[in-house]
Design a protein around this motif. Structure first.
Motif, PDB file in Angstrom:
ATOM      1  N   GLU A 263       0.844  -1.293   0.021  1.00 41.62           N
ATOM      2  CA  GLU A 263      -0.194   0.022  -0.187  1.00 41.62           C
ATOM      3  C   GLU A 263       0.970   1.340  -0.049  1.00 41.62           C
ATOM      4  OE1 GLU A 263      -4.179  -0.454   2.092  1.00 41.62           O
ATOM      5  OE2 GLU A 263      -2.559  -1.494   3.466  1.00 41.62           O
ATOM      6  N   GLN A 264       0.557   2.354  -0.706  1.00 47.17           N
ATOM      7  CA  GLN A 264       1.348   3.318  -1.079  1.00 47.17           C
ATOM      8  C   GLN A 264       0.448   4.762  -0.943  1.00 47.17           C
ATOM      9  OE1 GLN A 264       4.580   3.265  -1.156  1.00 47.17           O
ATOM     10  NE2 GLN A 264       4.837   1.004  -1.359  1.00 47.17           N
ATOM     11  N   GLN A 265       0.885   5.891  -0.713  1.00 42.67           N
ATOM     12  CA  GLN A 265       0.546   6.991  -0.914  1.00 42.67           C
ATOM     13  C   GLN A 265       0.991   7.994  -2.143  1.00 42.67           C
ATOM     14  OE1 GLN A 265      -0.287   9.594   2.732  1.00 42.67           O
ATOM     15  NE2 GLN A 265       0.751   7.986   3.791  1.00 42.67           N
ATOM     16  N   ASP A 266       0.261   8.390  -2.877  1.00 43.85           N
ATOM     17  CA  ASP A 266       0.994   9.127  -3.984  1.00 43.85           C
ATOM     18  C   ASP A 266       0.310  10.665  -4.157  1.00 43.85           C
ATOM     19  OD1 ASP A 266      -1.796   9.311  -5.421  1.00 43.85           O
ATOM     20  OD2 ASP A 266      -1.057   8.571  -7.204  1.00 43.85           O
ATOM     21  N   GLY A 267       1.300  11.472  -4.696  1.00 44.20           N
ATOM     22  CA  GLY A 267       1.136  12.870  -5.006  1.00 44.20           C
ATOM     23  C   GLY A 267       2.234  13.341  -5.757  1.00 44.20           C
ATOM     24  N   MET A 268       2.720  14.498  -4.975  1.00 45.76           N
ATOM     25  CA  MET A 268       3.838  15.159  -5.817  1.00 45.76           C
ATOM     26  C   MET A 268       4.956  15.361  -5.069  1.00 45.76           C
ATOM     27  SD  MET A 268       1.954  18.066  -8.064  1.00 45.76           S
ATOM     28  CE  MET A 268       3.609  18.728  -8.748  1.00 45.76           C
ATOM     29  N   MET A 269       6.232  15.458  -5.563  1.00 50.02           N
ATOM     30  CA  MET A 269       7.386  15.906  -4.582  1.00 50.02           C
ATOM     31  C   MET A 269       8.130  17.125  -5.278  1.00 50.02           C
ATOM     32  SD  MET A 269       8.270  13.972  -1.879  1.00 50.02           S
ATOM     33  CE  MET A 269       8.056  12.355  -1.194  1.00 50.02           C
ATOM     34  N   CYS A 270       8.078  18.051  -4.527  1.00 46.84           N
ATOM     35  CA  CYS A 270       8.970  19.303  -4.905  1.00 46.84           C
ATOM     36  C   CYS A 270      10.150  19.494  -4.265  1.00 46.84           C
ATOM     37  CB  CYS A 270       7.831  20.370  -4.716  1.00 46.84           C
ATOM     38  SG  CYS A 270       6.465  20.452  -5.905  1.00 46.84           S
ATOM     39  N   LYS A 271      11.136  20.163  -4.905  1.00 49.51           N
ATOM     40  CA  LYS A 271      12.179  20.472  -4.201  1.00 49.51           C
ATOM     41  C   LYS A 271      11.836  21.474  -2.868  1.00 49.51           C
ATOM     42  CE  LYS A 271      15.312  19.924  -8.159  1.00 49.51           C
ATOM     43  NZ  LYS A 271      15.988  20.356  -9.174  1.00 49.51           N
ATOM     44  N   SER A 272      12.509  21.146  -1.662  1.00 50.70           N
ATOM     45  CA  SER A 272      12.244  21.973  -0.625  1.00 50.70           C
ATOM     46  C   SER A 272      13.185  23.341  -0.575  1.00 50.70           C
ATOM     47  CB  SER A 272      12.490  21.179   0.649  1.00 50.70           C
ATOM     48  OG  SER A 272      11.728  20.095   0.841  1.00 50.70           O
ATOM     49  N   SER A 273      12.486  24.201  -0.949  1.00 49.07           N
ATOM     50  CA  SER A 273      13.380  25.598  -1.258  1.00 49.07           C
ATOM     51  C   SER A 273      12.392  26.855  -1.150  1.00 49.07           C
ATOM     52  CB  SER A 273      13.928  25.852  -2.594  1.00 49.07           C
ATOM     53  OG  SER A 273      12.851  26.029  -3.498  1.00 49.07           O
ATOM     54  N   ILE A 274      12.992  27.872  -0.663  1.00 46.31           N
ATOM     55  CA  ILE A 274      12.115  29.044  -0.166  1.00 46.31           C
ATOM     56  C   ILE A 274      11.684  29.554  -1.404  1.00 46.31           C
ATOM     57  CG2 ILE A 274      12.330  31.482   0.350  1.00 46.31           C
ATOM     58  CD1 ILE A 274      12.725  29.485   2.805  1.00 46.31           C
ATOM     59  N   GLU A 275      11.976  29.417  -2.555  1.00 44.76           N
ATOM     60  CA  GLU A 275      11.350  29.884  -3.895  1.00 44.76           C
ATOM     61  C   GLU A 275      10.209  29.034  -4.328  1.00 44.76           C
ATOM     62  OE1 GLU A 275      15.566  31.069  -3.734  1.00 44.76           O
ATOM     63  OE2 GLU A 275      14.633  28.892  -3.507  1.00 44.76           O
ATOM     64  N   LEU A 276      10.187  27.583  -3.715  1.00 46.28           N
ATOM     65  CA  LEU A 276       9.151  26.854  -4.232  1.00 46.28           C
ATOM     66  C   LEU A 276       8.084  26.725  -2.951  1.00 46.28           C
ATOM     67  CD1 LEU A 276      10.572  24.034  -6.459  1.00 46.28           C
ATOM     68  CD2 LEU A 276       9.208  25.911  -7.079  1.00 46.28           C
ATOM     69  N   LEU A 277       8.402  27.387  -1.864  1.00 47.12           N
ATOM     70  CA  LEU A 277       7.324  27.245  -0.637  1.00 47.12           C
ATOM     71  C   LEU A 277       6.182  27.544  -1.041  1.00 47.12           C
ATOM     72  CD1 LEU A 277       6.772  26.553   2.207  1.00 47.12           C
ATOM     73  CD2 LEU A 277       7.764  28.635   2.813  1.00 47.12           C
ATOM     74  N   PRO A 278       5.881  28.939  -1.861  1.00 44.02           N
ATOM     75  CA  PRO A 278       4.416  29.357  -1.972  1.00 44.02           C
ATOM     76  C   PRO A 278       3.830  28.310  -3.117  1.00 44.02           C
ATOM     77  CG  PRO A 278       6.029  31.262  -2.126  1.00 44.02           C
ATOM     78  CD  PRO A 278       6.968  30.068  -2.139  1.00 44.02           C
ATOM     79  N   VAL A 279       4.776  27.605  -3.918  1.00 39.65           N
ATOM     80  CA  VAL A 279       4.148  26.733  -4.963  1.00 39.65           C
ATOM     81  C   VAL A 279       3.642  25.599  -4.281  1.00 39.65           C
ATOM     82  CG1 VAL A 279       4.661  25.092  -6.717  1.00 39.65           C
ATOM     83  CG2 VAL A 279       5.590  27.806  -6.927  1.00 39.65           C
ATOM     84  N   ILE A 280       4.453  25.094  -3.282  1.00 41.50           N
ATOM     85  CA  ILE A 280       4.003  23.884  -2.460  1.00 41.50           C
ATOM     86  C   ILE A 280       2.780  24.091  -1.871  1.00 41.50           C
ATOM     87  CG2 ILE A 280       4.700  22.226  -0.665  1.00 41.50           C
ATOM     88  CD1 ILE A 280       7.825  22.915  -1.647  1.00 41.50           C
ATOM     89  N   LEU A 281       2.507  25.278  -1.146  1.00 40.01           N
ATOM     90  CA  LEU A 281       1.596  25.424  -0.276  1.00 40.01           C
ATOM     91  C   LEU A 281       0.192  25.645  -1.124  1.00 40.01           C
ATOM     92  CD1 LEU A 281       3.082  28.167   2.406  1.00 40.01           C
ATOM     93  CD2 LEU A 281       2.437  25.640   2.459  1.00 40.01           C
ATOM     94  N   GLU A 282       0.271  26.301  -2.130  1.00 40.69           N
ATOM     95  CA  GLU A 282      -1.030  26.411  -3.336  1.00 40.69           C
ATOM     96  C   GLU A 282      -1.310  24.990  -3.834  1.00 40.69           C
ATOM     97  OE1 GLU A 282      -4.096  27.458  -4.453  1.00 40.69           O
ATOM     98  OE2 GLU A 282      -2.868  29.068  -3.404  1.00 40.69           O
ATOM     99  N   LEU A 283      -0.275  24.282  -4.249  1.00 46.91           N
ATOM    100  CA  LEU A 283      -0.724  23.001  -4.919  1.00 46.91           C
ATOM    101  C   LEU A 283      -1.246  22.263  -3.888  1.00 46.91           C
ATOM    102  CD1 LEU A 283       2.765  22.219  -6.659  1.00 46.91           C
ATOM    103  CD2 LEU A 283       0.429  22.558  -7.845  1.00 46.91           C
ATOM    104  N   GLN A 284      -0.814  22.307  -2.469  1.00 46.32           N
ATOM    105  CA  GLN A 284      -1.621  21.522  -1.437  1.00 46.32           C
ATOM    106  C   GLN A 284      -2.913  21.875  -1.223  1.00 46.32           C
ATOM    107  OE1 GLN A 284      -0.219  18.508   0.357  1.00 46.32           O
ATOM    108  NE2 GLN A 284      -2.416  18.554   0.418  1.00 46.32           N
ATOM    109  N   ALA A 285      -3.203  23.294  -1.244  1.00 49.75           N
ATOM    110  CA  ALA A 285      -4.250  23.876  -0.980  1.00 49.75           C
ATOM    111  C   ALA A 285      -5.387  23.724  -2.193  1.00 49.75           C
ATOM    112  CB  ALA A 285      -4.175  25.542  -0.960  1.00 49.75           C
TER     113      ALA A 285
END
Length: 256
Positions: free
Chosen positions: A215-237
């Motif tokens: 059993e697995q969970q799928d989604g996206m993996m994004c690079k952990s960086s300050i520049e991508l933080l807003p992208v990560i938060l909005e994709l999750q939202a």
């Protein structure tokens, strides 16, 4: 120069300065730079040639992003390894706990998971005429699976983890090998099989044994960086929004 013209010139000059400042700010924060997704091709699920539910899901997740999205499709393993390259920001679709990061010499702690989109079951399938096979013997038979699933052995229980499994390029290849008699059991994700329409040439030629290998969970993996933080938060939202209103479940339940 008449005072009216002088006033208009000053206004145009101020406007030009404001436009220049805005342009410089946009370039500085990178908001016009596309978010580049390295996408693993999964026919009828997430693909450019045979799109599926995950294409639509990603579109909805990114609907309110302040930056454009650039999605480039590759074979799944290559898509994951592309994350070593600076030009790629995120990998889709990714497993939350994949042993492949370490296997490829990449540190999973360097990435942030966006998800889950779905809880996946890696299941065993047999030909329709073999539907009555003893499920306790499946791991001893001729097994075939997408190579990316073979690489998940560390997440299997002992019987399946020690079994001999032939790896092929895709889940479609695994199902084709099963139906043609080249193997006795195909191991693949339930969501991939569910994506096949009733009129697909393989439909009706294999059945789900009910045996869950992993059993697995799928989604996206994004690079952990300050520049991508807003992208990560909005994709999750965005994912949370379509999950809460039922859109996600509807898309996952309906073959394209």
């Amino acid at each position: 120069m008449p005072s009216g013209n002088r006033g208009e010139s000053v206004i145009r000059w101020i406007g030009a300065l404001c436009l220049m400042a805005t342009s410089l700010a946009v370039q500085a924060d990178g908001s016009e730079e596309p978010v580049t997704i390295s996408a693993g091709k999964i026919p009828y699920v997430f693909d450019s040639d045979h799109p599926g539910a995950y294409n639509r899901i990603l579109d909805l997740m990114a609907r309110d992003l302040d930056r454009p999205l650039s999605v480039q499709f590759f074979p799944l393993t290559q898509a994951m390894q592309n994350m070593k390259q600076p030009e790629f920001d995120c990998f889709a679709m990714a497993l939350k706990h994949s042993p492949n990061w370490t296997r490829f010499g990449m540190d999973p702690n360097d990435y942030t998971f966006v998800g889950p989109i779905a809880w996946l079951e890696v299941k065993a399938f047999v030909r329709t005429e073999d539907a009555d096979v003893d499920p306790d013997t499946l791991h001893t038979r001729r097994l075939v699976a997408d190579s990316t699933i073979v690489n998940l052995r560390p997440t299997f229980d002992e019987r399946w983890g020690n079994a001999e499994i032939t790896g092929v390029e895709s889940y479609m290849g695994a199902l084709e090998a099963l139906v043609s008699g080249q193997s006795d059991v195909a191991i693949t994700y339930d969501v991939d099989v569910q994506a096949l329409s009733d009129d697909h040439p393989l439909a009706g030629k294999f059945v789900d044994t009910g045996v869950i290998v992993s059993e697995q969970q799928d989604g996206m993996m994004c690079k952990s960086s300050i520049e991508l933080l807003p992208v990560i938060l909005e994709l999750q939202a965005g994912l949370d929004r379509i999950s809460e209103d039922g859109t996600l479940n509807r898309l996952l339940a309906q073959p394209e």
